[in-house]
Design an enzyme around this catalytic site. Structure first.
Site, PDB file in Angstrom:
ATOM      1  CB  CYS A   1      -0.874   0.019   1.241  1.00 48.80           C
ATOM      2  SG  CYS A   1      -1.859  -1.455   1.430  1.00 48.80           S
ATOM      3  NE  ARG A  38       4.566   1.645  -1.119  1.00 46.65           N
ATOM      4  CZ  ARG A  38       5.248   1.791  -0.001  1.00 46.65           C
ATOM      5  NH1 ARG A  38       6.384   2.441  -0.011  1.00 46.65           N
ATOM      6  NH2 ARG A  38       4.823   1.293   1.138  1.00 46.65           N
ATOM      7  CD1 TRP A  58      -0.173  -6.239  -0.712  1.00 46.22           C
ATOM      8  CD2 TRP A  58      -0.041  -6.252  -2.927  1.00 46.22           C
ATOM      9  NE1 TRP A  58       0.300  -7.459  -1.094  1.00 46.22           N
ATOM     10  CE2 TRP A  58       0.399  -7.505  -2.450  1.00 46.22           C
ATOM     11  CE3 TRP A  58      -0.047  -6.031  -4.302  1.00 46.22           C
ATOM     12  CZ2 TRP A  58       0.837  -8.524  -3.280  1.00 46.22           C
ATOM     13  CZ3 TRP A  58       0.397  -7.064  -5.142  1.00 46.22           C
ATOM     14  CH2 TRP A  58       0.826  -8.287  -4.630  1.00 46.22           C
ATOM     15  CG  ASN A  98       0.473   1.975   3.742  1.00 47.15           C
ATOM     16  OD1 ASN A  98      -0.602   2.024   3.165  1.00 47.15           O
ATOM     17  ND2 ASN A  98       1.577   2.532   3.270  1.00 47.15           N
ATOM     18  N   GLY A  99      -0.294  -1.480   6.533  1.00 48.20           N
ATOM     19  CA  GLY A  99       0.024  -2.395   7.637  1.00 48.20           C
ATOM     20  C   GLY A  99      -1.140  -3.329   7.908  1.00 48.20           C
ATOM     21  CD  GLU A 120      14.323 -20.912  -5.020  1.00 52.50           C
ATOM     22  OE1 GLU A 120      13.819 -21.659  -5.846  1.00 52.50           O
ATOM     23  OE2 GLU A 120      14.177 -19.682  -5.046  1.00 52.50           O
ATOM     24  CE  LYS A 160      15.326 -17.523  -7.480  1.00 53.91           C
ATOM     25  NZ  LYS A 160      14.000 -17.790  -6.977  1.00 53.91           N
ATOM     26  CD  GLU A 182      14.867 -17.339 -11.533  1.00 54.94           C
ATOM     27  OE1 GLU A 182      13.903 -17.356 -12.295  1.00 54.94           O
ATOM     28  OE2 GLU A 182      14.760 -17.478 -10.312  1.00 54.94           O
ATOM     29  CG  HIS A 217      24.250 -43.188  -7.893  1.00 61.40           C
ATOM     30  ND1 HIS A 217      24.518 -44.532  -7.863  1.00 61.40           N
ATOM     31  CD2 HIS A 217      24.036 -42.820  -6.612  1.00 61.40           C
ATOM     32  CE1 HIS A 217      24.439 -44.968  -6.615  1.00 61.40           C
ATOM     33  NE2 HIS A 217      24.154 -43.941  -5.834  1.00 61.40           N
ATOM     34  CE  LYS A 242       7.423 -11.821  -9.227  1.00 65.10           C
ATOM     35  NZ  LYS A 242       8.465 -12.654  -8.594  1.00 65.10           N
TER      36      LYS A 242
HETATM   37  C1  F6R Z   1      11.820 -18.320  -9.958  1.00 66.09           C
HETATM   38  C2  F6R Z   1      10.456 -17.954 -10.221  1.00 66.09           C
HETATM   39  C3  F6R Z   1       9.550 -18.941 -10.899  1.00 66.09           C
HETATM   40  C4  F6R Z   1       8.198 -18.984 -10.183  1.00 66.09           C
HETATM   41  C5  F6R Z   1       7.215 -19.874 -10.951  1.00 66.09           C
HETATM   42  C6  F6R Z   1       5.896 -19.997 -10.219  1.00 66.09           C
HETATM   43  O1  F6R Z   1      12.512 -17.296  -9.325  1.00 66.09           O
HETATM   44  O2  F6R Z   1      10.032 -16.883  -9.890  1.00 66.09           O
HETATM   45  O3  F6R Z   1      10.132 -20.209 -10.953  1.00 66.09           O
HETATM   46  O4  F6R Z   1       8.411 -19.474  -8.892  1.00 66.09           O
HETATM   47  O5  F6R Z   1       6.988 -19.337 -12.224  1.00 66.09           O
HETATM   48  O6  F6R Z   1       5.305 -18.762 -10.039  1.00 66.09           O
HETATM   49  P1  F6R Z   1       4.145 -18.558  -8.995  1.00 66.09           P
HETATM   50  O7  F6R Z   1       4.704 -18.767  -7.636  1.00 66.09           O
HETATM   51  O8  F6R Z   1       3.651 -17.163  -9.215  1.00 66.09           O
HETATM   52  O9  F6R Z   1       3.102 -19.592  -9.312  1.00 66.09           O
END
Ligand code: F6R
Length: 613
Positions: A2, A27, A78, A104-105, A486, A490, A493, A509, A608
């Site tokens: 927010c 934001r 938000w 906000n909060g 993970e 990271k 990507e 293996h 995203k």
């Molecule tokens: C990696 C990343 C993606 C998402 C995936 C699922 O950093 O952001 O691998 O985790 O596309 O996205 P959501 O969580 O929005 O379903």
């Protein structure tokens, strides 16, 4: 997240508020609104959707001069409590519509306060926690707005930044903060409030930063400050000399780095409202509609994609540990094309930051069709996942703007831990006595994460030496293997480094054939019972010429002789460690991308939210 703006001065307030809100758009928000105090009293206008929708809504009125007034407050929302809608947008008003509040909060005791206010004859219009504040201030109003706010604050629990105006008190704005930022802009013949500096910069660079539990009273030509108890305070003015672009990222170079740093707060926000603190500490998931019937399940299936699937994998171990219930972690994009076997009383936990990932939604719909009950873990209120699931547990991480997911992951783990512990209690595999220790551990995670972030220069230094490695492999066992997956994701990507993750026991293996002098191996070693196994694995890759780095606990010297470099993290329970051990890996990926001259916020070929297959 927010945004708040407020203006009192000689200019027309509406354009000032809209300009301020635009500066806070970065934001992320789902609705916007304003309240203006003019000759015809308090006028509130709000609308779901982007600022453009609000501008359209008030277009005619503004043109006709019907929204005139030189004092007002504005908000971008938000959603946290209640879906995004016109009615849930801020400002919220008391019953008479004379007092307007932006917030906000999270007001944690809003349900209790609401019940109390309803019992006193107050009727509510929205589903928000914020509306409680407007009614509470009105309840205490006796001709002095400041006093009414002070009385109301005595009853509010949680975090808040509030902007308040009242038709009966037309020459001042009252602003309050507790654990949610609020800045006061000191102009000439005009003063402003904002949740973040960029909204002020067009008007002034002289600001006061409100501290927790401080109250600011803004008049046209002066600002007064008070403690919560009403004691007058004098505050130092600060001069802002950085540019607005940098400010939007909170002074960080990239959103990703900002979001990595937001994890301590996101963890606290996600945890706090779910812990009952009166009497013995316990977990309270009533807010999401969780009751004993949910724990009658025979099996839990957790499905998700990408980073959220890595959270699901860790969730499997957490559920098996705390709740002793068979648990599967499924890649949603695979699951949707399987012919899976369902069991009566299956419970599906579907995880998605965005709540809009096409494959994840498809898996959720398949499970639902089979009769399974669905719990969603998502960061986006009102998302498709949130709307279609039976229960929703929100990760209160705030909007994640960088493509690479960071704070969503750690808060997803927080949610999974809470649900697993609640299952454990109901299934009697976790005792009440043990629970308080687990809650203590959960509560410490935020400070522990902050401690890791405080040491980030060490990781930055390491990345500046290693960022050009041809291959980076992460390895670990169980929890540490999931974090390895993970971490490798990271790194690949955002830095485009060839990185892979291996279950350490699987090395011999096959994967060890890839290890040579061009390889960096990151060994995540946080489970004491497996230290000797991991030590052997590290020796194996070292013998093939790999450089090695170990992530382990503070005070562990087991790997001092084997590893070339050690990153240490604070100690917590094995099942909670992924929330901490992933942070050095997020930072390492970030710094490698920056060293390679790449923009970590916008990696190539990635979006995203993956709303198509
Ligand atoms: C990696 C990343 C993606 C998402 C995936 C699922 O950093 O952001 O691998 O985790 O596309 O996205 P959501 O969580 O929005 O379903």
């Amino acid at each position: 997240m927010c945004g708040i703006v407020g203006y009192i001065g000689d200019e027309e307030a509406v354009p000032v508020l809209l300009k301020g809100l635009k500066k806070l758009e970065y934001r992320g928000y789902d609705s916007a609104g304003i309240a203006v105090l003019g000759k015809s009293g308090l006028l509130v206008r709000k609308s779901q959707g982007p600022l453009k929708s609000l501008e359209k809504l008030i277009g005619d009125e503004t043109a006709r001069g019907a929204l005139k007034g030189t004092m007002g407050i504005g908000h971008t929302r938000w959603a946290t409590h209640g879906e995004p809608s016109d009615i849930n947008s801020h400002p919220h008003t008391d019953v008479s519509g004379k007092i307007a509040v932006v917030h906000n909060g999270i007001i944690e005791n809003h349900a209790k306060l609401k019940a109390w206010l309803v019992a006193h004859g107050v009727s509510f219009r929205s589903e928000t926690d914020t509306e409680v504040a407007a009614h509470l201030i009105d309840f205490h109003y006796n001709g002095d707005l400041l006093q009414a706010v002070q009385e109301a604050l005595k009853r509010l629990e949680g975090s808040y930044a509030l902007g308040i105006i009242s038709e009966s008190d037309p020459d001042r704005i009252i602003a309050v903060r507790k654990e949610s930022p609020l800045v006061i802009g000191a102009g000439k013949g005009e003063n402003l409030i904002a949740s973040d500096v960029p909204a002020l910069l067009e008007y002034t660079r002289d600001v006061y930063y409100l501290e927790d539990e401080e109250i600011a009273v803004l008049y046209r030509d002066q600002v007064e400050f008070y403690s919560r108890e009403g004691q007058k305070l004098s505050k130092e003015i600060s001069h802002v000399d950085w540019d607005a672009g940098a400010a939007e990222k909170g002074g960080y170079e990239h959103f990703m780095l900002k979001e990595i740093h937001e994890q301590p707060k996101a963890l606290t926000d996600t945890l706090r409202a779910r812990i009952k603190t009166y009497g013995a500490k316990t977990i309270n998931l009533e807010e999401i509609g969780f009751d004993a019937s949910w724990a009658e399940a025979n099996r839990v299936v957790i499905a998700a994609c990408g980073t959220a699937w890595h959270a699901a994998m860790i969730g499997k171990y957490i559920f098996e540990h705390f709740a002793r219930i068979p648990t599967d972690a499924e890649i949603a994009s695979e699951y949707r094309y399987r012919n899976p076997i369902y069991h009566p009383r299956d419970i599906f936990i579907i995880i998605s930051q965005s709540g809009e990932t096409a494959d994840t939604l498809a898996a959720m719909r398949m499970a639902k069709k089979s009769g399974a009950r669905i719990i969603a873990i998502t960061n986006v209120v009102g998302s498709t996942l949130a709307r279609e699931a039976d229960l929703v547990m929100y990760t209160w991480a705030g909007p994640e703007i960088a493509v690479a997911s960071t704070k969503a992951f750690t808060t997803q783990l927080m949610c999974l831990s809470l649900i697993a512990l609640q299952f454990g209690l109901l299934r009697k595999t976790t005792t009440e006595a043990a629970l308080s220790g687990y809650i203590d551990a959960l509560e410490q995670l935020s400070d522990q994460a902050r401690k890791i972030l405080d040491g980030k220069e060490n990781i930055q230094r390491f990345a500046s030496l290693q960022f050009n490695k041809a291959k980076v492999f992460f390895m670990g066992r169980l929890f540490d293997y999931a974090v390895s997956l993970e971490s490798a994701l990271k790194l690949k990507e955002i830095s485009y480094t060839h990185s892979e993750a291996f279950a350490a026991g699987e090395l011999k293996h096959g994967p060890i054939a890839l290890v040579d002098t061009s390889t960096l191996v990151v060994a995540i070693c946080t489970q004491c019972a497996l230290f000797d196994k991991m030590d052997s694995n590290i020796k194996e890759v070292k013998a093939r010429g790999a450089a090695t780095v170990v992530i382990t606990y503070d005070g562990v010297d087991y790997f001092d002789k084997t590893a070339d470099e050690i990153f240490r993290i604070p100690r917590t329970l094995d099942s909670l460690t992924p929330i901490l051990s992933v942070i050095p890996c997020q930072l390492y990926a970030y710094y490698c991308a920056v060293q390679r001259g790449l923009d970590p916020d916008k990696p190539r070929n990635l979006a995203k939210s993956v709303t198509v297959e």
